[in-house]
Scaffold this motif. Structure first.
Motif, PDB file in Angstrom:
ATOM      1  N   ILE A  63       0.774  -1.201  -0.026  1.00 17.25           N
ATOM      2  CA  ILE A  63       0.057  -0.071   0.010  1.00 17.25           C
ATOM      3  C   ILE A  63       0.825   1.383   0.014  1.00 17.25           C
ATOM      4  CG2 ILE A  63      -1.691   1.261   1.468  1.00 17.25           C
ATOM      5  CD1 ILE A  63      -2.706  -1.329   2.317  1.00 17.25           C
ATOM      6  N   LYS A  64       2.015   1.050   0.852  1.00 20.02           N
ATOM      7  CA  LYS A  64       2.905   2.173   0.835  1.00 20.02           C
ATOM      8  C   LYS A  64       3.568   2.656  -0.556  1.00 20.02           C
ATOM      9  CE  LYS A  64       3.533   2.088   5.790  1.00 20.02           C
ATOM     10  NZ  LYS A  64       4.475   1.565   6.892  1.00 20.02           N
ATOM     11  N   LYS A  65       3.758   1.616  -0.966  1.00 25.16           N
ATOM     12  CA  LYS A  65       4.917   1.672  -2.392  1.00 25.16           C
ATOM     13  C   LYS A  65       3.523   2.414  -3.485  1.00 25.16           C
ATOM     14  CE  LYS A  65       7.486  -2.489  -2.240  1.00 25.16           C
ATOM     15  NZ  LYS A  65       7.961  -3.745  -2.563  1.00 25.16           N
ATOM     16  N   PHE A  66       2.371   1.772  -3.199  1.00 27.27           N
ATOM     17  CA  PHE A  66       1.525   2.192  -4.157  1.00 27.27           C
ATOM     18  C   PHE A  66       1.194   3.846  -4.097  1.00 27.27           C
ATOM     19  CE2 PHE A  66      -3.115   3.501  -4.919  1.00 27.27           C
ATOM     20  CZ  PHE A  66      -3.339   2.997  -6.377  1.00 27.27           C
ATOM     21  N   CYS A  67       1.016   4.246  -2.767  1.00 28.59           N
ATOM     22  CA  CYS A  67       1.007   5.633  -2.462  1.00 28.59           C
ATOM     23  C   CYS A  67       2.101   6.423  -2.846  1.00 28.59           C
ATOM     24  CB  CYS A  67       0.670   5.855  -0.960  1.00 28.59           C
ATOM     25  SG  CYS A  67      -0.990   5.030  -0.410  1.00 28.59           S
ATOM     26  N   ALA A  68       3.220   5.782  -3.029  1.00 30.76           N
ATOM     27  CA  ALA A  68       4.722   6.586  -3.346  1.00 30.76           C
ATOM     28  C   ALA A  68       4.464   6.821  -4.909  1.00 30.76           C
ATOM     29  CB  ALA A  68       5.657   5.907  -2.817  1.00 30.76           C
ATOM     30  N   ASP A  73      -1.144  11.285  -0.515  1.00 32.47           N
ATOM     31  CA  ASP A  73      -0.302  11.902   0.730  1.00 32.47           C
ATOM     32  C   ASP A  73      -0.630  10.907   1.916  1.00 32.47           C
ATOM     33  OD1 ASP A  73      -3.166  11.965   2.018  1.00 32.47           O
ATOM     34  OD2 ASP A  73      -3.414  14.076   1.517  1.00 32.47           O
ATOM     35  N   SER A  74       0.249  11.016   3.048  1.00 32.94           N
ATOM     36  CA  SER A  74       0.416  10.155   4.169  1.00 32.94           C
ATOM     37  C   SER A  74      -0.904  10.105   4.924  1.00 32.94           C
ATOM     38  CB  SER A  74       1.488  10.751   5.131  1.00 32.94           C
ATOM     39  OG  SER A  74       1.132  11.857   5.484  1.00 32.94           O
ATOM     40  N   LYS A  75      -1.556  10.824   4.769  1.00 28.10           N
ATOM     41  CA  LYS A  75      -2.850  10.989   5.600  1.00 28.10           C
ATOM     42  C   LYS A  75      -3.952   9.928   4.791  1.00 28.10           C
ATOM     43  CE  LYS A  75      -6.704  13.573   7.612  1.00 28.10           C
ATOM     44  NZ  LYS A  75      -7.015  15.095   7.850  1.00 28.10           N
ATOM     45  N   MET A  76      -3.825   9.973   3.578  1.00 27.43           N
ATOM     46  CA  MET A  76      -4.768   9.168   2.891  1.00 27.43           C
ATOM     47  C   MET A  76      -4.005   7.414   2.786  1.00 27.43           C
ATOM     48  SD  MET A  76      -7.094   8.018   0.914  1.00 27.43           S
ATOM     49  CE  MET A  76      -8.132   9.683   0.328  1.00 27.43           C
ATOM     50  N   GLN A  77      -2.831   7.484   2.899  1.00 27.46           N
ATOM     51  CA  GLN A  77      -2.067   6.261   2.842  1.00 27.46           C
ATOM     52  C   GLN A  77      -2.538   5.613   4.337  1.00 27.46           C
ATOM     53  OE1 GLN A  77       2.354   6.211   2.344  1.00 27.46           O
ATOM     54  NE2 GLN A  77       2.304   5.186   4.175  1.00 27.46           N
ATOM     55  N   GLN A  78      -2.406   6.389   5.412  1.00 27.06           N
ATOM     56  CA  GLN A  78      -2.970   5.814   6.537  1.00 27.06           C
ATOM     57  C   GLN A  78      -4.254   5.189   6.646  1.00 27.06           C
ATOM     58  OE1 GLN A  78      -0.852   4.801   8.954  1.00 27.06           O
ATOM     59  NE2 GLN A  78       0.647   5.422   7.790  1.00 27.06           N
ATOM     60  N   ALA A  79      -5.081   6.066   6.033  1.00 28.65           N
ATOM     61  CA  ALA A  79      -6.506   5.727   5.640  1.00 28.65           C
ATOM     62  C   ALA A  79      -6.685   4.540   4.910  1.00 28.65           C
ATOM     63  CB  ALA A  79      -7.495   6.904   4.968  1.00 28.65           C
ATOM     64  N   LEU A  80      -5.933   4.012   4.165  1.00 30.45           N
ATOM     65  CA  LEU A  80      -6.010   2.955   3.162  1.00 30.45           C
ATOM     66  C   LEU A  80      -5.526   2.106   3.981  1.00 30.45           C
ATOM     67  CD1 LEU A  80      -4.736   4.306  -0.360  1.00 30.45           C
ATOM     68  CD2 LEU A  80      -6.912   3.764   0.093  1.00 30.45           C
ATOM     69  N   ILE A  81      -4.597   1.916   4.800  1.00 29.21           N
ATOM     70  CA  ILE A  81      -3.948   0.810   5.708  1.00 29.21           C
ATOM     71  C   ILE A  81      -5.136   0.613   6.583  1.00 29.21           C
ATOM     72  CG2 ILE A  81      -2.253   0.279   7.393  1.00 29.21           C
ATOM     73  CD1 ILE A  81      -0.374   1.875   5.528  1.00 29.21           C
ATOM     74  N   LYS A  82      -5.704   1.632   7.010  1.00 27.13           N
ATOM     75  CA  LYS A  82      -6.765   1.373   8.115  1.00 27.13           C
ATOM     76  C   LYS A  82      -7.950   0.681   7.709  1.00 27.13           C
ATOM     77  CE  LYS A  82      -9.509   3.794  11.861  1.00 27.13           C
ATOM     78  NZ  LYS A  82      -9.798   5.009  12.391  1.00 27.13           N
ATOM     79  N   LYS A  83      -8.439   0.761   6.243  1.00 25.38           N
ATOM     80  CA  LYS A  83      -9.485   0.349   5.561  1.00 25.38           C
ATOM     81  C   LYS A  83      -9.162  -1.122   5.452  1.00 25.38           C
ATOM     82  CE  LYS A  83     -13.542   0.367   3.368  1.00 25.38           C
ATOM     83  NZ  LYS A  83     -14.710   0.466   4.083  1.00 25.38           N
TER      84      LYS A  83
END
Length: 95
Positions: A63-68, A73-83
């Motif tokens: 997920i982090k690689k995809f976001c990069a 942004d990091s806020k959305m990245q954390q939301a995706l991990i939480k989801k």
């Protein structure tokens, strides 16, 4: 209680105990719950927890690689991990 787990020798008491997760409350039953409970019996809970942790770690890294790659942004990245964690629970991976 899931009657189809009885054929694997998993009793109702074992199923109830196996679905308790102190960090998130009771785990949800989902389509993968039988496979997770069977893996818990076959592998043992410590080995299953280790395997599950490794899978979650790899998934979070992807997920982090995809976001990069896409400038998320990091806020959305954390939301995706939480989801992803919530969806995993709904599917029964956290049973």
């Amino acid at each position: 209680w899931s009657p189809h787990l009885a054929r694997f020798g998993i009793s109702p008491a074992t199923q109830v105990a196996a679905t308790y997760s102190p960090s998130m409350g009771p785990a949800k039953d989902g389509p993968f719950t039988p496979a997770v409970l069977l893996a818990k019996v076959v592998l043992g809970e410590p080995q299953l927890l280790k395997l599950r942790g490794k899978a979650i770690s790899i998934h979070s890294q992807e997920i982090k690689k995809f976001c990069a790659d896409y400038g998320v942004d990091s806020k959305m990245q954390q939301a995706l991990i939480k989801k992803a964690k919530a969806v995993g629970s709904d599917l029964g991976f956290l049973s």
